[in-house]
Design a protein around this motif. Structure first.
Motif, PDB file in Angstrom:
ATOM      1  N   ARG A  48       4.156  -3.858  -0.418  1.00 38.47           N
ATOM      2  CA  ARG A  48       3.558  -3.686   0.910  1.00 38.47           C
ATOM      3  C   ARG A  48       2.173  -3.035   0.803  1.00 38.47           C
ATOM      4  O   ARG A  48       1.223  -3.463   1.455  1.00 38.47           O
ATOM      5  CB  ARG A  48       4.472  -2.841   1.788  1.00 38.47           C
ATOM      6  CG  ARG A  48       4.068  -2.776   3.243  1.00 38.47           C
ATOM      7  CD  ARG A  48       5.050  -1.951   4.086  1.00 38.47           C
ATOM      8  NE  ARG A  48       6.426  -2.397   3.920  1.00 38.47           N
ATOM      9  CZ  ARG A  48       7.363  -1.734   3.202  1.00 38.47           C
ATOM     10  NH1 ARG A  48       7.059  -0.600   2.618  1.00 38.47           N
ATOM     11  NH2 ARG A  48       8.582  -2.206   3.082  1.00 38.47           N
ATOM     12  N   ILE A  49       2.066  -2.017  -0.051  1.00 40.70           N
ATOM     13  CA  ILE A  49       0.791  -1.294  -0.225  1.00 40.70           C
ATOM     14  C   ILE A  49      -0.262  -2.223  -0.825  1.00 40.70           C
ATOM     15  O   ILE A  49      -1.389  -2.297  -0.336  1.00 40.70           O
ATOM     16  CB  ILE A  49       1.016  -0.050  -1.114  1.00 40.70           C
ATOM     17  CG1 ILE A  49       1.862   0.985  -0.372  1.00 40.70           C
ATOM     18  CG2 ILE A  49      -0.312   0.534  -1.574  1.00 40.70           C
ATOM     19  CD1 ILE A  49       2.453   2.061  -1.252  1.00 40.70           C
TER      20      ILE A  49
ATOM     21  N   LYS B  93      -0.278  -5.470  -0.860  1.00 43.10           N
ATOM     22  CA  LYS B  93      -0.565  -6.578   0.064  1.00 43.10           C
ATOM     23  C   LYS B  93      -1.516  -6.128   1.181  1.00 43.10           C
ATOM     24  O   LYS B  93      -2.365  -6.907   1.631  1.00 43.10           O
ATOM     25  CB  LYS B  93       0.741  -7.111   0.657  1.00 43.10           C
ATOM     26  CG  LYS B  93       0.567  -8.333   1.520  1.00 43.10           C
ATOM     27  CD  LYS B  93       1.903  -8.842   2.027  1.00 43.10           C
ATOM     28  CE  LYS B  93       1.710 -10.026   2.953  1.00 43.10           C
ATOM     29  NZ  LYS B  93       2.967 -10.492   3.515  1.00 43.10           N
ATOM     30  N   ALA B  94      -1.389  -4.874   1.618  1.00 39.63           N
ATOM     31  CA  ALA B  94      -2.239  -4.356   2.698  1.00 39.63           C
ATOM     32  C   ALA B  94      -3.719  -4.380   2.326  1.00 39.63           C
ATOM     33  O   ALA B  94      -4.576  -4.495   3.193  1.00 39.63           O
ATOM     34  CB  ALA B  94      -1.811  -2.941   3.073  1.00 39.63           C
ATOM     35  N   VAL B  95      -4.007  -4.264   1.046  1.00 38.94           N
ATOM     36  CA  VAL B  95      -5.418  -4.251   0.621  1.00 38.94           C
ATOM     37  C   VAL B  95      -5.810  -5.563  -0.075  1.00 38.94           C
ATOM     38  O   VAL B  95      -6.852  -5.630  -0.725  1.00 38.94           O
ATOM     39  CB  VAL B  95      -5.728  -3.038  -0.291  1.00 38.94           C
ATOM     40  CG1 VAL B  95      -5.569  -1.747   0.492  1.00 38.94           C
ATOM     41  CG2 VAL B  95      -4.873  -3.039  -1.535  1.00 38.94           C
TER      42      VAL B  95
ATOM     43  N   ARG C 243      -5.971   0.651   6.373  1.00 38.78           N
ATOM     44  CA  ARG C 243      -5.148  -0.565   6.305  1.00 38.78           C
ATOM     45  C   ARG C 243      -3.748  -0.230   5.786  1.00 38.78           C
ATOM     46  O   ARG C 243      -2.751  -0.769   6.254  1.00 38.78           O
ATOM     47  CB  ARG C 243      -5.797  -1.620   5.399  1.00 38.78           C
ATOM     48  CG  ARG C 243      -7.093  -2.205   5.948  1.00 38.78           C
ATOM     49  CD  ARG C 243      -7.683  -3.215   4.985  1.00 38.78           C
ATOM     50  NE  ARG C 243      -6.862  -4.402   4.869  1.00 38.78           N
ATOM     51  CZ  ARG C 243      -6.971  -5.485   5.636  1.00 38.78           C
ATOM     52  NH1 ARG C 243      -7.924  -5.531   6.540  1.00 38.78           N
ATOM     53  NH2 ARG C 243      -6.173  -6.499   5.482  1.00 38.78           N
ATOM     54  N   ILE C 244      -3.687   0.665   4.797  1.00 39.18           N
ATOM     55  CA  ILE C 244      -2.397   1.048   4.217  1.00 39.18           C
ATOM     56  C   ILE C 244      -1.582   1.869   5.220  1.00 39.18           C
ATOM     57  O   ILE C 244      -0.375   1.655   5.387  1.00 39.18           O
ATOM     58  CB  ILE C 244      -2.626   1.814   2.900  1.00 39.18           C
ATOM     59  CG1 ILE C 244      -3.215   0.862   1.861  1.00 39.18           C
ATOM     60  CG2 ILE C 244      -1.331   2.433   2.406  1.00 39.18           C
ATOM     61  CD1 ILE C 244      -3.793   1.541   0.632  1.00 39.18           C
TER      62      ILE C 244
ATOM     63  N   VAL D  65       0.336  -0.115   7.802  1.00 38.09           N
ATOM     64  CA  VAL D  65       1.591  -0.784   7.436  1.00 38.09           C
ATOM     65  C   VAL D  65       2.704   0.221   7.151  1.00 38.09           C
ATOM     66  O   VAL D  65       3.779  -0.153   6.680  1.00 38.09           O
ATOM     67  CB  VAL D  65       1.407  -1.756   6.247  1.00 38.09           C
ATOM     68  CG1 VAL D  65       0.443  -2.885   6.612  1.00 38.09           C
ATOM     69  CG2 VAL D  65       0.981  -1.038   4.980  1.00 38.09           C
TER      70      VAL D  65
ATOM     71  N   HIS E  92       2.385   3.536   5.417  1.00 31.83           N
ATOM     72  CA  HIS E  92       2.324   4.446   4.265  1.00 31.83           C
ATOM     73  C   HIS E  92       1.205   5.470   4.428  1.00 31.83           C
ATOM     74  O   HIS E  92       0.038   5.100   4.601  1.00 31.83           O
ATOM     75  CB  HIS E  92       2.127   3.652   2.966  1.00 31.83           C
ATOM     76  CG  HIS E  92       3.338   2.830   2.637  1.00 31.83           C
ATOM     77  ND1 HIS E  92       4.397   3.331   1.926  1.00 31.83           N
ATOM     78  CD2 HIS E  92       3.666   1.560   2.978  1.00 31.83           C
ATOM     79  CE1 HIS E  92       5.329   2.406   1.817  1.00 31.83           C
ATOM     80  NE2 HIS E  92       4.909   1.314   2.452  1.00 31.83           N
TER      81      HIS E  92
END
Length: 113
Positions: free
Chosen positions: A41-42, A44-46, A79-80, A83, A85
């Motif tokens: 997830r982390i 993918k966020a960036v 961005r992180i 989502v 975090h």
């Protein structure tokens, strides 16, 4: 002919200035998470065109990232956080955090698996 040469020179100059604006910056910062689902997830966020490299280590909680200077590390941290975090500078919205899978709730259960 003279006009064509002028256009070619203009194109070369513009290409050179764009290349200089896209300097790659490397940094790392802490991102909270627990597991491989968090890692996916982390990272993918960036995953955007300006980011050349991003790798999160679940043991150290550090994200190493390389990105073009047209964006900032703060924008990546936002961005992180968006989502779910927390980062060093930005806290995730509580509603987004509560919707993470149970194994990813790092505020209550700070263990890796």
């Amino acid at each position: 002919m003279k006009r064509s040469i002028s256009l070619i020179l203009l194109f070369v100059l513009l290409s050179m200035s764009n290349a200089q604006d896209k300097k790659v910056v490397e940094t790392d910062f802490k991102v909270f998470g627990n597991c491989n689902m968090c890692k996916n997830r982390i990272e993918k966020a960036v995953k955007i065109s300006e980011v050349k490299f991003a790798k999160w280590d679940k043991k150290s909680k550090m994200l190493k990232v390389a990105f073009e200077s047209t964006i900032t590390a703060d924008s990546l941290q936002k961005r992180i956080a968006a989502v779910g975090h927390d980062t060093e500078k930005f806290k995730a919205n509580d509603e987004v955090y509560k919707n993470l899978p149970g194994c990813c709730l790092y505020r209550d259960k700070p263990t890796t698996h």
